[in-house]
Design a protein around this motif. Structure first.
Motif, PDB file in Angstrom:
ATOM      1  N   LEU A 199      43.312  39.390  39.858  1.00  0.00           N
ATOM      2  CA  LEU A 199      42.443  40.174  39.693  1.00  0.00           C
ATOM      3  C   LEU A 199      42.986  41.496  38.400  1.00  0.00           C
ATOM      4  CD1 LEU A 199      40.483  42.025  41.662  1.00  0.00           C
ATOM      5  CD2 LEU A 199      42.718  43.073  42.897  1.00  0.00           C
ATOM      6  N   ALA A 200      44.145  41.468  37.989  1.00  0.00           N
ATOM      7  CA  ALA A 200      43.882  42.152  36.573  1.00  0.00           C
ATOM      8  C   ALA A 200      43.261  41.494  35.955  1.00  0.00           C
ATOM      9  CB  ALA A 200      45.683  41.486  36.685  1.00  0.00           C
ATOM     10  N   ILE A 201      43.204  39.718  35.346  1.00  0.00           N
ATOM     11  CA  ILE A 201      42.404  39.625  33.879  1.00  0.00           C
ATOM     12  C   ILE A 201      41.365  39.582  34.529  1.00  0.00           C
ATOM     13  CG2 ILE A 201      41.703  37.643  33.202  1.00  0.00           C
ATOM     14  CD1 ILE A 201      44.683  36.043  34.258  1.00  0.00           C
ATOM     15  N   GLU A 202      40.827  39.693  35.769  1.00  0.00           N
ATOM     16  CA  GLU A 202      39.180  40.312  36.479  1.00  0.00           C
ATOM     17  C   GLU A 202      38.410  41.349  35.613  1.00  0.00           C
ATOM     18  OE1 GLU A 202      37.543  40.421  40.081  1.00  0.00           O
ATOM     19  OE2 GLU A 202      38.432  38.009  40.720  1.00  0.00           O
ATOM     20  N   HIS A 203      39.646  42.730  36.113  1.00  0.00           N
ATOM     21  CA  HIS A 203      39.098  43.665  35.384  1.00  0.00           C
ATOM     22  C   HIS A 203      38.985  44.189  33.984  1.00  0.00           C
ATOM     23  CE1 HIS A 203      39.041  45.092  39.389  1.00  0.00           C
ATOM     24  NE2 HIS A 203      40.153  45.307  39.437  1.00  0.00           N
ATOM     25  N   TYR A 204      40.461  43.076  33.881  1.00  0.00           N
ATOM     26  CA  TYR A 204      40.222  43.716  31.855  1.00  0.00           C
ATOM     27  C   TYR A 204      39.107  42.746  31.323  1.00  0.00           C
ATOM     28  CZ  TYR A 204      45.117  45.114  32.025  1.00  0.00           C
ATOM     29  OH  TYR A 204      46.124  46.079  32.000  1.00  0.00           O
ATOM     30  N   LEU A 205      38.678  41.650  32.008  1.00  0.00           N
ATOM     31  CA  LEU A 205      37.482  40.926  31.562  1.00  0.00           C
ATOM     32  C   LEU A 205      36.183  41.247  31.286  1.00  0.00           C
ATOM     33  CD1 LEU A 205      38.081  37.108  32.635  1.00  0.00           C
ATOM     34  CD2 LEU A 205      38.640  38.449  30.197  1.00  0.00           C
ATOM     35  N   ARG A 206      36.147  42.410  32.964  1.00  0.00           N
ATOM     36  CA  ARG A 206      34.636  43.156  33.091  1.00  0.00           C
ATOM     37  C   ARG A 206      34.721  44.100  31.493  1.00  0.00           C
ATOM     38  NH1 ARG A 206      35.967  45.486  37.937  1.00  0.00           N
ATOM     39  NH2 ARG A 206      35.539  44.248  38.729  1.00  0.00           N
ATOM     40  N   LEU A 207      35.456  44.813  31.240  1.00  0.00           N
ATOM     41  CA  LEU A 207      35.832  45.402  30.834  1.00  0.00           C
ATOM     42  C   LEU A 207      35.291  45.382  29.101  1.00  0.00           C
ATOM     43  CD1 LEU A 207      39.083  48.045  30.849  1.00  0.00           C
ATOM     44  CD2 LEU A 207      37.204  49.038  31.227  1.00  0.00           C
ATOM     45  N   ILE A 208      36.130  44.119  28.858  1.00  0.00           N
ATOM     46  CA  ILE A 208      35.427  42.995  27.590  1.00  0.00           C
ATOM     47  C   ILE A 208      34.001  42.870  27.970  1.00  0.00           C
ATOM     48  CG2 ILE A 208      35.554  40.733  26.114  1.00  0.00           C
ATOM     49  CD1 ILE A 208      38.621  40.576  27.365  1.00  0.00           C
ATOM     50  N   GLY A 209      33.352  42.393  28.602  1.00  0.00           N
ATOM     51  CA  GLY A 209      32.020  42.278  28.327  1.00  0.00           C
ATOM     52  C   GLY A 209      31.538  43.171  28.607  1.00  0.00           C
ATOM     53  N   GLU A 222      34.184  39.929  58.918  1.00  0.00           N
ATOM     54  CA  GLU A 222      32.732  40.004  58.325  1.00  0.00           C
ATOM     55  C   GLU A 222      33.026  38.960  57.021  1.00  0.00           C
ATOM     56  OE1 GLU A 222      29.813  39.772  60.312  1.00  0.00           O
ATOM     57  OE2 GLU A 222      31.066  40.438  61.334  1.00  0.00           O
ATOM     58  N   PRO A 223      32.700  38.191  56.746  1.00  0.00           N
ATOM     59  CA  PRO A 223      32.634  37.359  54.930  1.00  0.00           C
ATOM     60  C   PRO A 223      32.912  38.554  53.891  1.00  0.00           C
ATOM     61  CG  PRO A 223      31.003  36.323  56.117  1.00  0.00           C
ATOM     62  CD  PRO A 223      31.261  36.922  57.303  1.00  0.00           C
ATOM     63  N   LEU A 224      33.577  37.958  52.818  1.00  0.00           N
ATOM     64  CA  LEU A 224      34.181  39.613  52.037  1.00  0.00           C
ATOM     65  C   LEU A 224      32.994  39.399  51.084  1.00  0.00           C
ATOM     66  CD1 LEU A 224      37.556  37.719  52.494  1.00  0.00           C
ATOM     67  CD2 LEU A 224      37.199  40.466  52.927  1.00  0.00           C
ATOM     68  N   THR A 225      32.760  40.178  51.107  1.00  0.00           N
ATOM     69  CA  THR A 225      32.059  40.513  49.674  1.00  0.00           C
ATOM     70  C   THR A 225      32.390  40.811  48.505  1.00  0.00           C
ATOM     71  OG1 THR A 225      31.439  42.917  50.101  1.00  0.00           O
ATOM     72  CG2 THR A 225      29.870  41.652  51.264  1.00  0.00           C
ATOM     73  N   GLU A 226      31.806  40.727  47.437  1.00  0.00           N
ATOM     74  CA  GLU A 226      32.580  41.680  46.066  1.00  0.00           C
ATOM     75  C   GLU A 226      33.217  43.198  46.327  1.00  0.00           C
ATOM     76  OE1 GLU A 226      29.936  39.673  46.514  1.00  0.00           O
ATOM     77  OE2 GLU A 226      30.123  37.422  45.598  1.00  0.00           O
ATOM     78  N   ASN A 227      32.486  43.495  47.185  1.00  0.00           N
ATOM     79  CA  ASN A 227      32.859  45.154  46.808  1.00  0.00           C
ATOM     80  C   ASN A 227      33.810  45.682  48.151  1.00  0.00           C
ATOM     81  OD1 ASN A 227      31.490  46.690  45.153  1.00  0.00           O
ATOM     82  ND2 ASN A 227      29.656  46.558  46.604  1.00  0.00           N
ATOM     83  N   ALA A 228      34.519  44.428  49.328  1.00  0.00           N
ATOM     84  CA  ALA A 228      35.565  43.890  49.903  1.00  0.00           C
ATOM     85  C   ALA A 228      36.594  44.527  49.606  1.00  0.00           C
ATOM     86  CB  ALA A 228      35.793  43.336  50.107  1.00  0.00           C
ATOM     87  N   PRO A 229      37.550  45.919  49.685  1.00  0.00           N
ATOM     88  CA  PRO A 229      39.141  45.945  49.014  1.00  0.00           C
ATOM     89  C   PRO A 229      39.499  44.709  49.023  1.00  0.00           C
ATOM     90  CG  PRO A 229      38.383  47.445  51.050  1.00  0.00           C
ATOM     91  CD  PRO A 229      37.317  46.163  51.787  1.00  0.00           C
ATOM     92  N   THR A 230      40.363  44.941  47.338  1.00  0.00           N
ATOM     93  CA  THR A 230      41.524  44.077  47.160  1.00  0.00           C
ATOM     94  C   THR A 230      42.257  44.751  47.170  1.00  0.00           C
ATOM     95  OG1 THR A 230      40.907  45.206  44.739  1.00  0.00           O
ATOM     96  CG2 THR A 230      39.317  43.289  45.361  1.00  0.00           C
ATOM     97  N   SER A 231      43.212  43.648  47.668  1.00  0.00           N
ATOM     98  CA  SER A 231      45.241  43.806  47.916  1.00  0.00           C
ATOM     99  C   SER A 231      45.649  43.414  47.683  1.00  0.00           C
ATOM    100  CB  SER A 231      45.318  44.964  49.311  1.00  0.00           C
ATOM    101  OG  SER A 231      46.544  44.744  49.739  1.00  0.00           O
ATOM    102  N   PRO A 232      45.591  41.832  46.619  1.00  0.00           N
ATOM    103  CA  PRO A 232      46.310  41.045  46.348  1.00  0.00           C
ATOM    104  C   PRO A 232      47.924  40.935  47.217  1.00  0.00           C
ATOM    105  CG  PRO A 232      45.441  41.509  44.579  1.00  0.00           C
ATOM    106  CD  PRO A 232      45.665  42.877  45.812  1.00  0.00           C
ATOM    107  N   ARG A 233      47.901  39.254  47.839  1.00  0.00           N
ATOM    108  CA  ARG A 233      48.533  38.664  48.745  1.00  0.00           C
ATOM    109  C   ARG A 233      50.007  38.077  47.668  1.00  0.00           C
ATOM    110  NH1 ARG A 233      45.201  34.240  51.442  1.00  0.00           N
ATOM    111  NH2 ARG A 233      44.151  36.236  51.785  1.00  0.00           N
ATOM    112  N   ASN A 234      49.957  37.916  46.921  1.00  0.00           N
ATOM    113  CA  ASN A 234      50.898  37.314  45.618  1.00  0.00           C
ATOM    114  C   ASN A 234      50.759  37.227  44.845  1.00  0.00           C
ATOM    115  OD1 ASN A 234      49.042  35.646  45.017  1.00  0.00           O
ATOM    116  ND2 ASN A 234      49.418  33.792  46.606  1.00  0.00           N
ATOM    117  N   ALA A 235      51.125  37.663  43.619  1.00  0.00           N
ATOM    118  CA  ALA A 235      51.563  37.101  42.346  1.00  0.00           C
ATOM    119  C   ALA A 235      50.523  36.973  41.292  1.00  0.00           C
ATOM    120  CB  ALA A 235      52.995  37.589  41.165  1.00  0.00           C
ATOM    121  N   TYR A 236      49.692  35.317  42.220  1.00  0.00           N
ATOM    122  CA  TYR A 236      48.954  35.227  41.770  1.00  0.00           C
ATOM    123  C   TYR A 236      47.830  35.494  41.409  1.00  0.00           C
ATOM    124  CZ  TYR A 236      45.489  31.071  41.409  1.00  0.00           C
ATOM    125  OH  TYR A 236      44.297  29.825  41.140  1.00  0.00           O
ATOM    126  N   GLY A 237      47.343  35.824  43.417  1.00  0.00           N
ATOM    127  CA  GLY A 237      46.180  36.671  43.183  1.00  0.00           C
ATOM    128  C   GLY A 237      46.468  38.157  42.809  1.00  0.00           C
TER     129      GLY A 237
END
Lengths: 309, 309
Positions: free
Chosen positions: A149-159, A130-145
């Motif tokens: 993802l890590a930056i996203e989580h810190y940004l959510r806290l900043i927000g 299925e197309p992935l919603t924002e709640n789909a499990p995250t499991s980055p397949r490389n360091a870039y991802g």
């Protein structure tokens, strides 16, 4: 209700890059006053845009660039999908720490909104029918991802904790005018270049893997939508929502160019997932944004750009 | 099939801390040869355990400590749940970068397995009526959780790309002997201390929020299980799997101590989610581990320790 950008200063960090140049233009078209920042000064139609030349990893310079801006679009990338895996600790410092620090500086400088380019193509990681919603499990397949993802989580806290509003756009596979076929980035750009030069393009696997390709102009409009939306979510998918196999894409590219793409299928890499397609319903509902440009039209524009190079 | 730890050197980083001391003992009981590492040398029953005194952020010292070890249990924490939010960029450097670097050093030194203490109490973030599986959406509610989750993702990549096997245990709310009521850590320890000293304990909210409390001895056995399991998953929940409200917990603590806990209920903090309980089915199936100690028994042991202080 939407915010107005009329006359507002919007700093586009990474403004000289592939997506950045399109964002600078879209910000200007939206009535805002773009200010670019990148390692080198721009040329062509961006030569007259106010610009800060230097690195975001210089806190004093970056604070000066952010001062007086209503919003910041953050497209700076110190890592690349295929090379960041070799020194993970350095990657954390160069990419995650620099980005989080930049966001904190923006908040300190009174910036109201910080829109970050995340990666819808690498943060989810797992196969999904299925197309992935924002709640789909995250499991980055490389360091870039993993870094995105890590930056996203810190940004959510900043927000949540600071006055500045933060938004992360999980962009799928962008393509379009200005994308170079460098360092294994960009399937469309690589295919166009191989077609024009007549060289053989290696494709890992049998070409049946499906991706979500979106034209860069639609991506740029998504950044503007995230800037003007009254209350955007912390994390939003940006993509076409359409599954297109690499084989289908090659056929579309050949049609757009009017020339064959010579390919050689090679043994699949374990890092490649079968299908990575985004559900973009949240962007429709909260950003009043939808992908507009049909694939054929986006590829026709891209082909015209390549023929002019 | 399980690996044998007989005679194997196992480095316990953070071995002098609350969980670390229990892990050192459990590793020894499993027939392995524990080596501790912490900022200070141990006392009491751990005084004769081989020890490296110093910081994991010293790469040369840490490489020396990891050399010759079969496995590493990584419990080092440079951040604390309630203080890491103030300087997020520094938190990224001190916690994420140091931990990822440590894992890379271990791999370079030939360590076969790296077991990391993550946080089942802070990585999920959102309310959930059902116990949380490892695939539940992650949305860390503080910098501590964001860092733990980021480290998990880099460790998964290391496990996939390098010879060393990596495991992250998402531990719920541990309690037990040796946990001090310092720096807002540990609901059970705080309640015990308030009961013994006769001071009033502030409780944010009305005491109906539900958590997953697990005795530290069960947690220590989970680390041993992750060390010996043939092929543990990259990420595993470790908890009791039982929802217990703070009010229920207070009643149990009073029974164990035979003394009242004076409390004052105060306005709830926005950071507190209603319910955070882990599904521990994956640990049962893959680590052959289950929580064993009944809550009353765990609290009786903890009360006995507090009375002896």
């Amino acid at each position: 209700m939407a915010r107005t950008l009329n006359g507002a200063r919007v700093l586009v960090v990474g403004g000289g890059g592939f997506i950045g140049r399109h964002v600078v233009r879209a910000v200007k078209d939206a009535g805002a006053q773009p200010v670019g920042m990148d390692l080198v000064a721009p040329d062509g139609d961006l030569a007259n845009v106010p610009w800060v030349t230097g690195s975001v990893s210089d806190p004093a310079l970056f604070a000066t660039a952010a001062a007086g801006c209503d919003s910041v679009v953050f497209l700076a990338n110190s890592s690349l999908p295929n090379t960041a895996n070799f020194d993970l600790a350095a990657e954390v410092g160069a990419h995650v720490q620099v980005s989080v620090k930049a966001a904190e500086i923006c908040n300190d400088q009174g910036v109201r909104r910080f829109v970050f380019a995340s990666s819808g193509g690498t943060v989810y990681g797992n196969d999904s029918a299925e197309p992935l919603t924002e709640n789909a499990p995250t499991s980055p397949r490389n360091a870039y991802g993993a870094s995105k993802l890590a930056i996203e989580h810190y940004l959510r806290l900043i927000g949540a904790m600071r006055p500045m509003w933060t938004v992360a756009l999980r962009v799928s596979n962008p393509f379009g005018e200005g994308q170079r076929a460098l360092r294994n980035q960009g399937f469309v750009a690589a295919a166009m270049q191989h077609a024009i030069s007549g060289t053989t393009m290696p494709i890992w696997g049998d070409g049946t893997v499906e991706r979500d390709f979106i034209h860069v102009h639609d991506v740029a409009l998504a950044f503007v939508a995230a800037l003007v939306a009254e209350a955007p979510p912390a994390t939003v998918n940006i993509g076409s929502g359409q599954a297109v196999s690499l084989r289908q894409m090659l056929a579309e590219i050949e049609t757009a160019l009017g020339a064959p793409v010579p390919v050689a299928y090679e043994a699949g890499r374990v890092v490649d997932v079968k299908r990575n397609v985004l559900d973009v319903g949240l962007a429709r509902r909260t950003l009043d944004w939808s992908p507009r440009l049909p694939l054929a039209e986006g590829l026709a524009r891209t082909a015209a750009w390549w023929r002019a190079q």
